[in-house]
Design a protein around this motif. Structure first.
Motif, PDB file in Angstrom:
ATOM      1  N   ARG A  23       0.829  -1.195   0.000  1.00 40.68           N
ATOM      2  CA  ARG A  23       0.000   0.000   0.000  1.00 40.68           C
ATOM      3  C   ARG A  23       0.873   1.259   0.000  1.00 40.68           C
ATOM      4  N   GLY A  24       0.782   2.016  -1.041  1.00 41.84           N
ATOM      5  CA  GLY A  24       1.572   3.240  -1.153  1.00 41.84           C
ATOM      6  C   GLY A  24       2.924   3.034  -1.804  1.00 41.84           C
ATOM      7  N   ALA A  25       3.381   1.764  -1.921  1.00 44.19           N
ATOM      8  CA  ALA A  25       4.710   1.518  -2.486  1.00 44.19           C
ATOM      9  C   ALA A  25       4.772   1.947  -3.941  1.00 44.19           C
ATOM     10  N   GLY A  26       3.677   1.712  -4.681  1.00 45.44           N
ATOM     11  CA  GLY A  26       3.658   2.110  -6.082  1.00 45.44           C
ATOM     12  C   GLY A  26       3.789   3.608  -6.252  1.00 45.44           C
ATOM     13  N   ARG A  27       3.091   4.351  -5.412  1.00 43.17           N
ATOM     14  CA  ARG A  27       3.170   5.812  -5.511  1.00 43.17           C
ATOM     15  C   ARG A  27       4.553   6.320  -5.127  1.00 43.17           C
ATOM     16  N   ARG A  28       5.162   5.668  -4.130  1.00 45.73           N
ATOM     17  CA  ARG A  28       6.520   6.070  -3.742  1.00 45.73           C
ATOM     18  C   ARG A  28       7.490   5.776  -4.880  1.00 45.73           C
ATOM     19  N   ALA A  29       7.319   4.608  -5.500  1.00 47.73           N
ATOM     20  CA  ALA A  29       8.204   4.255  -6.611  1.00 47.73           C
ATOM     21  C   ALA A  29       8.025   5.237  -7.768  1.00 47.73           C
ATOM     22  N   ARG A  30       6.776   5.590  -8.048  1.00 48.30           N
ATOM     23  CA  ARG A  30       6.495   6.538  -9.125  1.00 48.30           C
ATOM     24  C   ARG A  30       7.144   7.891  -8.834  1.00 48.30           C
ATOM     25  N   SER A  31       7.053   8.332  -7.578  1.00 52.27           N
ATOM     26  CA  SER A  31       7.641   9.618  -7.224  1.00 52.27           C
ATOM     27  C   SER A  31       9.161   9.574  -7.299  1.00 52.27           C
ATOM     28  N   ASP A  32       9.746   8.370  -7.168  1.00 53.36           N
ATOM     29  CA  ASP A  32      11.194   8.212  -7.276  1.00 53.36           C
ATOM     30  C   ASP A  32      11.663   8.067  -8.718  1.00 53.36           C
ATOM     31  N   GLY A  33      10.717   8.059  -9.648  1.00 56.55           N
ATOM     32  CA  GLY A  33      11.087   8.013 -11.060  1.00 56.55           C
ATOM     33  C   GLY A  33      10.831   6.695 -11.757  1.00 56.55           C
ATOM     34  N   ALA A  34      10.305   5.697 -11.043  1.00 52.91           N
ATOM     35  CA  ALA A  34      10.026   4.410 -11.685  1.00 52.91           C
ATOM     36  C   ALA A  34       8.862   4.563 -12.659  1.00 52.91           C
ATOM     37  N   GLU A  59      -3.024  -2.052  -5.949  1.00 51.64           N
ATOM     38  CA  GLU A  59      -2.193  -0.845  -5.982  1.00 51.64           C
ATOM     39  C   GLU A  59      -1.737  -0.543  -7.406  1.00 51.64           C
ATOM     40  N   ILE A  60      -1.277  -1.579  -8.095  1.00 49.60           N
ATOM     41  CA  ILE A  60      -0.804  -1.420  -9.470  1.00 49.60           C
ATOM     42  C   ILE A  60      -1.942  -0.975 -10.377  1.00 49.60           C
ATOM     43  N   ASP A  61      -3.101  -1.594 -10.207  1.00 44.10           N
ATOM     44  CA  ASP A  61      -4.257  -1.253 -11.034  1.00 44.10           C
ATOM     45  C   ASP A  61      -4.689   0.190 -10.809  1.00 44.10           C
ATOM     46  N   GLY A  62      -4.652   0.620  -9.560  1.00 44.27           N
ATOM     47  CA  GLY A  62      -5.046   1.989  -9.248  1.00 44.27           C
ATOM     48  C   GLY A  62      -4.157   3.020  -9.917  1.00 44.27           C
ATOM     49  N   LEU A  63      -2.895   2.653 -10.128  1.00 42.55           N
ATOM     50  CA  LEU A  63      -1.952   3.575 -10.763  1.00 42.55           C
ATOM     51  C   LEU A  63      -1.850   3.355 -12.269  1.00 42.55           C
ATOM     52  N   GLY A  64      -2.443   2.268 -12.757  1.00 42.83           N
ATOM     53  CA  GLY A  64      -2.343   1.957 -14.179  1.00 42.83           C
ATOM     54  C   GLY A  64      -0.922   1.683 -14.628  1.00 42.83           C
ATOM     55  N   LEU A  65      -0.141   1.033 -13.754  1.00 44.67           N
ATOM     56  CA  LEU A  65       1.280   0.833 -14.050  1.00 44.67           C
ATOM     57  C   LEU A  65       1.506  -0.293 -15.055  1.00 44.67           C
ATOM     58  N   PRO A  66       2.485  -0.145 -15.965  1.00 43.75           N
ATOM     59  CA  PRO A  66       2.926  -1.274 -16.781  1.00 43.75           C
ATOM     60  C   PRO A  66       3.671  -2.286 -15.906  1.00 43.75           C
ATOM     61  N   GLY A 216       8.912   2.290 -30.989  1.00 45.71           N
ATOM     62  CA  GLY A 216       9.036   3.289 -29.940  1.00 45.71           C
ATOM     63  C   GLY A 216       7.759   3.986 -29.519  1.00 45.71           C
ATOM     64  N   ASP A 217       6.851   4.205 -30.462  1.00 47.07           N
ATOM     65  CA  ASP A 217       5.651   4.974 -30.130  1.00 47.07           C
ATOM     66  C   ASP A 217       4.807   4.289 -29.055  1.00 47.07           C
ATOM     67  N   ASN A 218       4.686   2.976 -29.131  1.00 43.93           N
ATOM     68  CA  ASN A 218       3.872   2.268 -28.130  1.00 43.93           C
ATOM     69  C   ASN A 218       4.471   2.391 -26.738  1.00 43.93           C
ATOM     70  N   ALA A 219       5.789   2.251 -26.641  1.00 42.59           N
ATOM     71  CA  ALA A 219       6.451   2.360 -25.338  1.00 42.59           C
ATOM     72  C   ALA A 219       6.270   3.759 -24.756  1.00 42.59           C
ATOM     73  N   LYS A 220       6.369   4.774 -25.598  1.00 48.70           N
ATOM     74  CA  LYS A 220       6.171   6.145 -25.111  1.00 48.70           C
ATOM     75  C   LYS A 220       4.771   6.317 -24.527  1.00 48.70           C
ATOM     76  N   ARG A 221       3.787   5.735 -25.195  1.00 46.92           N
ATOM     77  CA  ARG A 221       2.412   5.854 -24.711  1.00 46.92           C
ATOM     78  C   ARG A 221       2.178   5.060 -23.428  1.00 46.92           C
ATOM     79  N   ILE A 222       2.641   3.824 -23.413  1.00 42.10           N
ATOM     80  CA  ILE A 222       2.369   2.935 -22.285  1.00 42.10           C
ATOM     81  C   ILE A 222       3.104   3.378 -21.022  1.00 42.10           C
ATOM     82  N   PHE A 223       4.358   3.793 -21.200  1.00 45.23           N
ATOM     83  CA  PHE A 223       5.160   4.210 -20.052  1.00 45.23           C
ATOM     84  C   PHE A 223       5.069   5.709 -19.779  1.00 45.23           C
ATOM     85  N   LYS A 224       4.296   6.411 -20.619  1.00 49.91           N
ATOM     86  CA  LYS A 224       4.087   7.852 -20.434  1.00 49.91           C
ATOM     87  C   LYS A 224       5.405   8.610 -20.420  1.00 49.91           C
ATOM     88  N   ILE A 225       6.200   8.397 -21.467  1.00 53.00           N
ATOM     89  CA  ILE A 225       7.495   9.079 -21.568  1.00 53.00           C
ATOM     90  C   ILE A 225       7.529   9.908 -22.850  1.00 53.00           C
TER      91      ILE A 225
END
Length: 225
Positions: A23-34, A59-66, A216-225
């Motif tokens: 709980r919260g680990a995903g958000r912490r990881a996201r804030s750290d740049g993951a 947690e992962i689903d809530g953040l929509g993480l790859p 490359g285009d798909n990765a940019k979209r999926i990873f939001k880069i």
């Protein structure tokens, strides 16, 4: 205490601990740049859809993480004699990926966690080749439709794949199964079978619009880069 009740209590306690840790680990990881998450296709023999992991998936689903799901030795690998001829690499990993995602699909995982973006490496193992067989089993075998209403091929188009297949016809089948928007350029680096230039050339052999997406285009979209 009867062993069954003891096992249930132990599993419940483990789930609570995992939930607290996740709980919260995903958000912490996201804030750290993951930008995403990586996991093995089975965790010490446990399926990824095991209820023990539900708090983490929520947690992962809530953040929509790859989530990159890399195979390992499948359960029963010793009985399969995968050490012979180093069959773990060309065959065992494909088995692990195929079993992991087939179980996730048939268990209703993708309906429970619609925002999780799971990536199946190596072109999805054997799943593109088995798409029709999975659909036919869904039609004719009650167990294969007990938790899902749509055919398994529908869920194959909700997954993501990488392009590490080494063969043009295999990549074309993967794109046809998953859709050109859901395939990513992969390298298998630093594995000894990795071939960055060869796989990139393979991707370049796709129709131009598909090649651009996969390269490359798909990765940019999926990873939001």
């Amino acid at each position: 205490m009867p062993r069954g009740k003891e096992n249930i209590r132990t599993a419940s306690a483990g789930s609570r601990r995992l939930g607290d840790a996740g709980r919260g680990a995903g958000r912490r990881a996201r804030s750290d740049g993951a930008l995403g998450v990586a996991t093995l296709a089975n965790i010490r023999g446990r399926d990824l859809g095991d209820p023990l992991f539900a708090p983490v998936w929520s947690e992962i689903d809530g953040l929509g993480l790859p989530v990159f799901v890399h195979p390992t030795i499948p359960p029963g690998g010793r009985d399969m004699r995968l050490d012979e001829f180093s069959l773990a690499t060309p065959v065992g990993f494909m088995v692990d990926t195929t079993l992991a995602f087939a179980r996730l699909i048939l268990s209703g995982f993708f309906d429970r966690y619609p925002n999780a973006k799971l990536i199946a490496p190596h072109g999805g193992g054997t799943l593109p080749y088995l798409s029709g067989r999975l659909d036919r089993s869904h039609e004719t075998i009650p167990a294969c439709r007990s938790a899902i209403k749509a055919p398994p091929s529908t869920y194959l188009r909700r997954m993501f794949y990488d392009s590490v297949v080494y063969e043009p016809r295999a990549l074309a089948m993967c794109v046809a199964t998953g859709g050109a928007d859901n395939v990513l350029y992969g390298t298998d680096f630093p594995h000894n079978v990795g071939d960055m230039k060869g796989i990139l050339a393979l991707v370049g052999g796709l129709p131009a619009d598909q090649a651009r997406k996969v390269a490359g285009d798909n990765a940019k979209r999926i990873f939001k880069i």
